[in-house]
Motif scaffolding. Structure first.
Motif, short mmCIF file in Angstrom:
data_model
loop_
_atom_site.label_atom_id
_atom_site.label_comp_id
_atom_site.label_asym_id
_atom_site.label_seq_id
_atom_site.Cartn_x
_atom_site.Cartn_y
_atom_site.Cartn_z
N ARG A 8 0.81 -1.23 0.00
CA ARG A 8 0.00 0.00 0.00
C ARG A 8 0.84 1.27 0.00
O ARG A 8 0.30 2.37 -0.17
N TYR A 9 2.13 1.14 0.19
CA TYR A 9 2.99 2.32 0.20
C TYR A 9 3.56 2.64 -1.18
O TYR A 9 4.34 3.59 -1.33
N ILE A 10 3.19 1.87 -2.19
CA ILE A 10 3.63 2.16 -3.55
C ILE A 10 2.84 3.35 -4.08
O ILE A 10 1.61 3.30 -4.17
N LEU A 43 -1.20 -6.55 -0.63
CA LEU A 43 -2.23 -5.68 -0.09
C LEU A 43 -2.16 -4.32 -0.78
O LEU A 43 -1.08 -3.72 -0.87
N ILE A 44 -3.28 -3.84 -1.30
CA ILE A 44 -3.34 -2.53 -1.93
C ILE A 44 -4.52 -1.75 -1.34
O ILE A 44 -5.41 -2.34 -0.73
N HIS A 45 -4.51 -0.43 -1.55
CA HIS A 45 -5.66 0.37 -1.12
C HIS A 45 -6.22 1.20 -2.28
O HIS A 45 -7.25 1.85 -2.13
N ASP A 46 -5.54 1.15 -3.43
CA ASP A 46 -5.91 1.95 -4.59
C ASP A 46 -5.77 1.06 -5.82
O ASP A 46 -4.72 0.44 -6.03
N GLN A 58 -1.43 -11.54 -7.27
CA GLN A 58 -2.70 -11.66 -6.55
C GLN A 58 -2.79 -10.52 -5.54
O GLN A 58 -1.83 -10.26 -4.81
N THR A 59 -3.92 -9.84 -5.49
CA THR A 59 -4.04 -8.67 -4.61
C THR A 59 -5.25 -8.80 -3.70
O THR A 59 -6.19 -9.55 -3.97
N LEU A 60 -5.20 -8.03 -2.63
CA LEU A 60 -6.32 -7.90 -1.69
C LEU A 60 -6.45 -6.43 -1.34
O LEU A 60 -5.49 -5.81 -0.88
#
Length: 366
Positions: A8-10, A43-46, A58-60
């Motif tokens: 998530r910090y990318i 893990l991503i948020h965007d 694979q992402t969540l």
């Protein structure tokens, strides 16, 4: 074995240090994980972060790391039963977790310089300052993990000096990006023949970066130019311009990675008279490109560069000018470049990924 990697910090606009570390390590882990029997979920948020991850990753999706939900992140992650969760920062909520956890603290520089990143929301900047007034909150945070990761042996020693954590500390090193790939002709475009013509500085203009010494040194280096590549406020630019006098200083106010590579490739040295650093990634990038450096004589720079730099007193502009001039000698310059290339070859994202996956395997089996 299931690893959740906190990506998530990318950043989706441009990389800062944490963003680049996250992206490069994520890519290297993706390449190596299957052979190690590790299934990785990022893990991503965007949704805009998804294309910045390896193809097929694979992402969540979950909330942003700056969300009020962050302290409760373990409640969500528990539902998916990971064996190990790795975060390239230390702020991932851990209360109630049912998995092994690796948190990362890159360095302790913000205990010495408490100014937070300017792009954070005001309440988080305030919390940042309060958090770094004492080591106690950091100790509580890190001790909630099973293992603490950091990016250098220097940082690991600094953690021990202040008893920052009871947990094992593993070094998952930073590594340089491949700037040569951004030049049309690759390494063949790197010009190191003849006298040094350009000094390149990549970094912020905060007081501890001590760019003033570099600027003053230019008065003693006629015929050469100092390139300040990073974004700068008009007020700070005016201060440094006045200090330069007759010295040649060019303010680029932000450049692309390709322009950064081109600047280093043009009969240049990477220069820094910083008084403190957490790592010094531009130094590593210059050495990997085959460019010599003139930098402050301090522990972390020695760890990153070995004999691939000329070390100076950061308060002495005459010493800086003499160091740059010394690299006009063909034999001296060639020796420094060769030593730097040999030293920085020990740092690669592949080796960092192996260090992380070794730790993941040990934790999961334990």
């Amino acid at each position: 074995m299931r690893l959740f990697f906190d990506a998530r910090y990318i950043r989706t606009d441009f990389h800062d240090g944490i963003s680049r570390y996250s992206a490069e390590l994520a890519a290297a882990v993706h390449e190596a994980a299957a052979d190690r029997g590790v299934e990785v979920t990022y893990l991503i948020h965007d949704e805009a972060q998804r294309p910045l991850l390896p193809e097929g990753a694979q992402t969540l999706a979950m909330s942003a790391p700056t969300s009020w939900r962050e302290p409760f992140a373990a409640r969500l992650l528990n539902r998916f039963a990971p064996d190990v969760v790795f975060s390239p920062m230390q702020t991932l909520g851990s209360r109630g977790r049912r998995y092994r956890l690796i948190l990362t603290l890159h360095d302790t520089i913000y205990y010495r310089h408490r100014t937070p990143p300017r792009d954070l929301p005001a309440p988080i900047r305030l919390g940042w300052r309060l958090f770094h007034l004492s080591y106690v909150p950091q100790r509580i945070t890190l001790n909630a993990a099973d293992v603490v990761a950091t990016v250098s042996e220097t940082s690991r020693r600094q953690f021990a000096d202040v008893s920052l954590t009871k947990r094992p500390v593993v070094v998952i090193p930073n590594a340089p990006q491949r700037l040569a790939a951004l030049l049309p002709g690759g390494r063949a475009d790197v010009k190191t023949d003849g006298p040094v013509r350009n000094l390149v500085y990549m970094g912020s203009f905060m007081p501890y970066k001590n760019v003033e010494t570099l600027v003053r040194a230019m008065r003693l280096l006629p015929g050469r130019t100092l390139h300040l590549l990073s974004r700068i406020t008009p007020a700070r630019r005016a201060e440094l311009q006045a200090l330069a006098g007759e010295g040649a200083v060019v303010f680029h106010n932000g450049v692309t990675d390709a322009a950064y590579a081109a600047a280093l490739a043009d009969r240049a040295v990477l220069a820094s008279t910083s008084l403190d650093e957490g790592y010094g990634l531009p130094l590593a990038e210059a050495l990997a490109l085959g460019v010599p450096a003139v930098v402050t004589d301090m522990e972390i720079f020695h760890e990153v560069a070995g004999d691939g730099a000329v070390y100076v007193d950061p308060h002495d502009e005459k010493a800086v000018a003499a160091a740059v001039t010394s690299l006009d000698d063909d034999a001296v310059r060639a020796g420094v470049i060769a030593a730097g290339a040999a030293h920085i070859a020990r740092f690669s994202w592949e080796r960092s990924a192996d260090a992380l996956l070794d730790t993941v395997t040990t934790l999961a089996r334990g």
